[in-house]
Write an enzyme that holds these catalytic residues in place. Structure first.
Site, PDB file in Angstrom:
ATOM      1  N   GLY A  10       0.873  -1.165   0.000  1.00  0.00           N
ATOM      2  CA  GLY A  10       0.000   0.000   0.000  1.00  0.00           C
ATOM      3  C   GLY A  10       0.909   1.213   0.000  1.00  0.00           C
ATOM      4  O   GLY A  10       1.762   1.354   0.882  1.00  0.00           O
ATOM      5  N   ASP A  34       2.023  -1.450  -4.626  1.00  0.00           N
ATOM      6  CA  ASP A  34       0.630  -0.983  -4.725  1.00  0.00           C
ATOM      7  C   ASP A  34       0.036  -1.533  -6.014  1.00  0.00           C
ATOM      8  O   ASP A  34       0.769  -1.813  -6.972  1.00  0.00           O
ATOM      9  CB  ASP A  34       0.562   0.556  -4.737  1.00  0.00           C
ATOM     10  CG  ASP A  34      -0.779   1.100  -4.248  1.00  0.00           C
ATOM     11  OD1 ASP A  34      -0.823   1.685  -3.151  1.00  0.00           O
ATOM     12  OD2 ASP A  34      -1.797   0.914  -4.968  1.00  0.00           O
ATOM     13  N   ILE A 119      -2.048  -1.859   9.323  1.00  0.00           N
ATOM     14  CA  ILE A 119      -2.622  -0.549   9.671  1.00  0.00           C
ATOM     15  C   ILE A 119      -4.041  -0.405   9.103  1.00  0.00           C
ATOM     16  O   ILE A 119      -4.852   0.378   9.580  1.00  0.00           O
ATOM     17  CB  ILE A 119      -1.721   0.595   9.140  1.00  0.00           C
ATOM     18  CG1 ILE A 119      -0.288   0.475   9.700  1.00  0.00           C
ATOM     19  CG2 ILE A 119      -2.300   1.960   9.485  1.00  0.00           C
ATOM     20  CD1 ILE A 119       0.644   1.622   9.316  1.00  0.00           C
ATOM     21  N   THR A 120      -4.361  -1.188   8.084  1.00  0.00           N
ATOM     22  CA  THR A 120      -5.647  -1.072   7.381  1.00  0.00           C
ATOM     23  C   THR A 120      -6.845  -1.218   8.328  1.00  0.00           C
ATOM     24  O   THR A 120      -6.868  -2.098   9.183  1.00  0.00           O
ATOM     25  CB  THR A 120      -5.720  -2.160   6.286  1.00  0.00           C
ATOM     26  OG1 THR A 120      -4.600  -2.010   5.423  1.00  0.00           O
ATOM     27  CG2 THR A 120      -7.010  -2.062   5.471  1.00  0.00           C
ATOM     28  N   ARG A 152      -2.071  10.657  20.630  1.00  0.00           N
ATOM     29  CA  ARG A 152      -3.064  11.753  20.605  1.00  0.00           C
ATOM     30  C   ARG A 152      -3.417  12.168  22.032  1.00  0.00           C
ATOM     31  O   ARG A 152      -3.466  13.362  22.350  1.00  0.00           O
ATOM     32  CB  ARG A 152      -4.324  11.285  19.854  1.00  0.00           C
ATOM     33  CG  ARG A 152      -4.085  11.209  18.354  1.00  0.00           C
ATOM     34  CD  ARG A 152      -5.302  10.705  17.602  1.00  0.00           C
ATOM     35  NE  ARG A 152      -5.077  10.809  16.159  1.00  0.00           N
ATOM     36  CZ  ARG A 152      -5.580   9.986  15.255  1.00  0.00           C
ATOM     37  NH1 ARG A 152      -6.340   8.975  15.625  1.00  0.00           N
ATOM     38  NH2 ARG A 152      -5.326  10.162  13.979  1.00  0.00           N
ATOM     39  N   HIS A 176      -9.580  -0.373  18.233  1.00  0.00           N
ATOM     40  CA  HIS A 176      -9.348   0.944  17.650  1.00  0.00           C
ATOM     41  C   HIS A 176     -10.694   1.482  17.203  1.00  0.00           C
ATOM     42  O   HIS A 176     -11.376   0.869  16.408  1.00  0.00           O
ATOM     43  CB  HIS A 176      -8.408   0.787  16.449  1.00  0.00           C
ATOM     44  CG  HIS A 176      -8.063   2.080  15.795  1.00  0.00           C
ATOM     45  ND1 HIS A 176      -7.596   3.167  16.490  1.00  0.00           N
ATOM     46  CD2 HIS A 176      -8.094   2.465  14.501  1.00  0.00           C
ATOM     47  CE1 HIS A 176      -7.351   4.153  15.644  1.00  0.00           C
ATOM     48  NE2 HIS A 176      -7.661   3.750  14.440  1.00  0.00           N
TER      49      HIS A 176
END
Ligand code: TXD
Length: 319
Positions: A10, A34, A119-120, A152, A176
């Site tokens: 990706g 990709d 991470i997707t 964050r 998440h």
């Protein structure tokens, strides 16, 4: 000694940022993969052309061929599609599940010794499926979310207290998404827990609750500002920290989506928990004690992840 190889599956916003950071840190040679023709090649060339200025020796290559990831030491997966208007969460799940199948098979075939970071989105379900499709051991397939969520939280807290972000530690568990569980009791400024800081008058309970809520919705806040996509700088930085801890055997304690086999009362699911990442991948799952209230929040979050993995099994009964 063979050069370290990092494969980025990706090459969109996060993939390109990952390549840039990994090159600047000279973590290894980088392969950008990709299905979109030209994108990985263009980004690889652009970053390679900045190397003479910035002075790094990483080699970069863009490709559409899984063979080029052969022997990768680390694979970071961001492949997939984002949610488009009119698309339900289940629609997204179906599309990205198919992507995980292709990616998992590619990694299983060409990079079965790699440490894999997914991470997707939807993260906890996708990393669970990716591990199964790839056939790699659970200790070498992890999901990135908790580092971002706690970064964050740390940033918002540092702003609130007007202290360095580095003096703030934060502890975020669970899936998440909106059900994530920021644990205030284990989050500190230089070791002083947040509830003590409320007592000391550094902030109020109301302000702290608002910061927790802002953390839960941190991804959406960026999407609302960018309008055309989701966050990519902080997500990329987070995954690089995981890759670095593995490649350098740093044994950092990091909140990640890891496979649980009974810890926290969870069986065969990926959920965000603190883990130690070293040369063997996930070397330990840190199991902390919960209060009844924290346990209820965690269980609620786990139930939300379970719903997603159940939906995956309906779509792909082989899982
Ligand atoms: O905390 C977290 N885990 C996250 C997750 C934080 C932020 C964003 N998060 C998710 O990461 C987001 O919801 C997406 O699912 C991924 C990647 O985000 P990014 O912003 O990089 O998305 P892009 O720019 O759309 O890039 C995705 C790329 C794009 O170039 C597609 O052509 C490619 O994936 N793609 C594929 N590559 C390889 N193989 C297949 N099958 C494929 N399908 C699409």
């Amino acid at each position: 000694m063979a050069r370290t190889k990092i494969a980025l599956i990706g090459s969109g916003m996060i993939g390109g940022t990952l390549a840039h950071i990994a090159a600047q840190k000279e973590l290894g040679d980088i392969v950008l993969f990709d299905i979109a023709e030209g994108i990985p090649q263009g980004k690889a060339l652009d970053i390679a052309e900045s190397a003479p200025i910035d002075g790094y020796g990483s080699r970069l290559k863009g490709t559409q061929d899984y063979k080029d990831i052969e022997g990768a030491d680390v694979c970071i997966v961001t492949a997939g599609v984002p949610r488009k208007p009119g698309m339900s969460r289940d629609d997204l799940l179906g599309v990205n599940l198919k992507v995980m199948k292709a990616v998992g098979e590619g990694i299983g075939r060409y990079a079965s010794n790699a440490f894999v970071i997914c991470i997707t989105n939807p993260l906890d379900a996708m990393v669970w499926a990716l591990q199964k499709f790839s056939g790699l051991p659970h200790a070498r397939v992890v999901g990135m979310a908790g580092i971002l969520d706690s970064a964050r939280f740390r940033y918002f807290l540092a702003e609130e207290f007007d202290v360095s972000v580095e003096s703030v530690t934060a502890f975020v568990l669970g899936g998440h998404g909106d059900t994530m569980v920021p644990l205030v009791r284990y989050s500190t400024v230089a070791g002083v827990p947040l509830p003590d800081l409320v007592e000391m008058g550094w902030t109020t309970q109301e302000r702290l609750d608002a910061i927790v809520e802002r953390t839960r919705k941190g991804g959406g806040e960026i999407v609302a500002l960018l309008k055309t996509g989701s966050a990519y700088y902080a997500p990329a930085a987070s995954a690089i920290q995981m890759a670095e801890s593995y490649l350098k055997d740093q044994k950092m304690v990091l909140p990640c989506a890891a496979h649980l086999t009974g810890q926290y009362g969870v069986e065969d699911m990926y959920v965000g928990v603190p883990i130690v990442i070293g040369e063997n991948g996930v070397e330990r799952v840190v199991e902390v004690k919960f209060t009844a209230e924290e346990k209820a929040m965690f269980d609620h979050s786990v139930a939300a992840v379970r719903e997603l993995t159940d939906a995956c099994v309906k779509l792909e009964p082989a899982l």
